[in-house]
Enzyme design. Structure first.
Site, PDB file in Angstrom:
ATOM      1  CG  ASP A 144      -2.228   0.427   1.121  1.00 22.99           C
ATOM      2  OD1 ASP A 144      -2.557   1.748   0.049  1.00 22.99           O
ATOM      3  OD2 ASP A 144      -3.232   0.303   1.909  1.00 22.99           O
ATOM      4  CD  GLU A 203      -6.608   4.918   3.142  1.00 22.24           C
ATOM      5  OE1 GLU A 203      -5.607   4.582   3.893  1.00 22.24           O
ATOM      6  OE2 GLU A 203      -6.323   5.305   1.698  1.00 22.24           O
TER       7      GLU A 203
END
Length: 617
Positions: free
Chosen positions: A301, A505
């Site tokens: 990521d 997020e």
């Protein structure tokens, strides 16, 4: 020239032609043969370059050429210019690609972008409902079609690779990424991995990375592993669970993704029982690569290896060592490539990372690039330009909105409010989400966090209502109604559209899951004065139990995306509700985490709940 001289000259030409033949450039050859032929020609510098993915803002022709960069990405909201045209995107991609093709071996770079609910970074693209809503449809064929439409819009901008789908099982709605999860139930998530077929095409044989043709894109299943099961739902936190339940709840969907030919898999920021996934060799190499036989490449990521240490980037050399040795093949650096590349090179040259590990990574990256035809067609295909924002895709998104809506309540004392009367003389529409594309799309829309306002093309919920009611119906709109407003209007009913602000997020993590105060005030001020239906725009179940009794009808609309007219299609009765809850709706946050099958299961609305207007009271 004599006969012998001619023969000798011909032999020299023949031998030269044989030695000049680059098998890896021959599309008639087997993919694995091409991979191995190219791999044996590569220097360490070229291999390390292939393992490096950098952000477009630090990329240019020279950087890509000089460092042999294997991949470039757009981070959330990273665009060549605001409201960039298709041509602007294509020209940027081709400029970067020219740098890659100008290297010794002419290995094309692969450009990746988040396309988590349509081509969400790009102005004018169709924005589909977020996954939580799609999970409520229980229709794998629908997400398959959405995947195909998304692939065409992504290809319209010259991009061949998307960081989607998210196949997490969200086990706690306090998690700020819960809307990226199709369901808390792994079986529902598994069925929705059919979106991979839409994005990539249906493979001829299972378990092999597959992209059918240049109308499709390479997909990325994420985030491996356990991202939806963290303690308190805190993003990037620790998932405490035994291996058996880890497999049952969080890994099973990866069986399906791999079987369906997913090209890449992204590693999660989170930890499993205290070990960071980006450093977990057991789960990344032994389980994913050897036991599940995943043949594509594993990608980190954004700055994922940096976060192996706490605080992040405390020891970047260690992070590189731990991440690569764990089995990560391509590293989303994304900015600090001038340190990453030399340091990875040094770690290999000094024996801390062996060449077998490097060759495994590069083999997987090249396999995907060859399989998807990137060597034969590295450039943007301009013939797809008209697919961005195509009307047929907007119609598909509108269908998805209709099917994702969940009716939680309809009527008081046995008298249903829905469907609403299209021919009412006067109605009021209230709430700050009713006429706001940004709010109804949520996070990961144009920018990483999303934002309020007219951020892209589409139809607001208010516009959809006005398009549906009789031309003789007066529609009064007030985003922030005060006490007494509704009563003073003399309207037949009110449509209340409220909900969460956009987020993504960690910024969406919430320990209380309350609706913003202006939304609560709108329900209280309006629903006590006139019949009302509440349309809730949210990325997850939130606290609504105190307000349900005030309403005549209540609809969970999730984050419907750019086609708000899909809501009007249903509440006015052109279509019935068909969505059923993909996540348990709790009574209060003290119950969390609570999922279907738990011994303490006592929800406000259970998993799978959903009324129809034809039968609800």
């Amino acid at each position: 020239m004599g006969r012998r001289s001619v023969i000798l000259f011909c032999l020299i030409l023949s031998v030269t032609a044989v030695f000049a033949y680059d098998l890896y450039k021959d599309p008639t050859q087997d993919v694995e043969a091409r991979v191995q032929d190219l791999l044996k020609r590569m220097t360490l510098a070229e291999k390390v370059g292939q393992m490096t993915q950098i952000e477009r803002t630090v990329a240019n022709y020279s950087v890509i050429k000089d460092y042999y960069i294997g991949s470039i990405l757009s981070g959330g909201g990273s665009v060549p210019e605001p409201t960039a045209s298709v041509d602007t995107w294509q020209n940027m991609i081709d400029h970067f690609q020219a740098g890659a093709i100008d290297t010794r071996l002419q290995i094309p770079m692969i450009y990746g972008i988040d396309a988590v609910h349509g081509h969400n970074n790009v102005y004018g693209a169709v924005i589909f409902p977020h996954n939580i809503g799609l999970g409520c449809t229980r229709e794998p064929d629908l997400v398959n079609r959405i995947g195909a439409a998304t692939a065409l819009e992504v290809r319209a901008t010259g991009i061949p690779y998307v960081f989607a789908p998210c196949i997490a099982a969200c086990r706690d709605p306090r998690w700020g990424r819960c809307y990226e999860s199709y369901s808390e139930d792994t079986d529902v998530v598994r069925s929705m991995t059919d979106i991979i077929y839409g994005l990539q095409g249906v493979p001829e044989s299972p378990n092999v990375p597959f992209v059918k043709d240049d109308s499709k894109v390479a997909a990325c299943a994420k985030h491996y592993l356990g991202d939806g099961g963290t303690t308190l739902g805190i993003n990037e936190n620790n998932t405490v669970i035994d291996y058996k339940d880890l497999v049952k709840i969080h890994m099973a969907q990866y069986f399906d993704a791999i079987r369906k030919g997913v090209s890449t898999i992204m590693v999660s920021y989170s930890s499993w029982n205290g070990m960071k996934m980006h450093a977990n060799k057991f789960l990344v190499t032994k389980v994913l690569k050897y036991q599940l036989k995943f043949q594509g490449f594993v990608i980190s990521d954004w700055q994922g290896i940096d976060r192996i240490t706490s605080p992040a980037d405390a020891n970047y050399t260690f992070s590189i060592l731990a991440g690569i040795n764990a089995g990560i093949d391509m590293v989303m650096v994304p900015m600090n490539y001038t340190f990453f590349i030399p340091e990875l090179t040094r770690l290999v040259e000094e024996g801390y990372i062996n060449m077998h590990r490097i060759n495994d990574a590069v083999t997987r990256i090249l396999r995907v690039k060859f399989q998807m035809g990137l060597f034969e067609m590295p450039w943007a295909d301009r013939s797809y330009s008209n697919y961005l924002g195509a009307q047929e895709h907007r119609s598909l998104a509108r269908e998805a909105v209709r099917k994702s809506l969940v009716l939680l309540k309809n009527g008081k004392d046995g008298n249903p409010l829905l469907p609403l009367n299209k021919n009412a003389s006067k109605i009021i529409v209230v709430g700050n989400h009713a006429d706001d594309i940004g709010r109804q799309c949520g996070g990961w829309t144009i920018t990483w966090q999303g934002s309020n306002g007219t951020i892209t093309n589409g139809t607001t919920i208010l516009e959809g209502i006005k398009n549906t009611v009789s031309p003789n119906t007066e529609v009064i709109y007030e985003p922030y109604p005060q006490s007494g407003f509704a009563k003073s209007q003399g309207a037949e009913y009110a449509i209340v559209v409220i909900g969460e602000p956009p987020y993504a997020e960690t910024f969406g993590d919430s320990l209380n899951l309350t609706i913003p105060e202006e939304g609560i005030a709108t329900i209280q001020n309006v629903c006590t004065e006139v019949k009302c239906v509440v349309i809730l725009i949210s990325g997850r179940p939130v606290v609504i139990e105190p307000y349900i009794p005030l309403t005549d009808a209540f609809v969970a609309a999730w984050l419907p995306g750019s086609e708000g007219n899909g809501i009007a299609d249903v509440i006015f009765g052109d279509y019935d509700f068909q969505g059923t809850l993909s996540h348990t709706w709790f009574k209060n946050v003290e119950q969390l985490p609570m999922n279907v099958g738990d011994p303490h299961y006592d929800p406000l609305f259970p998993f799978g709940f959903g009324l129809k207007m034809t039968s609800s009271r």
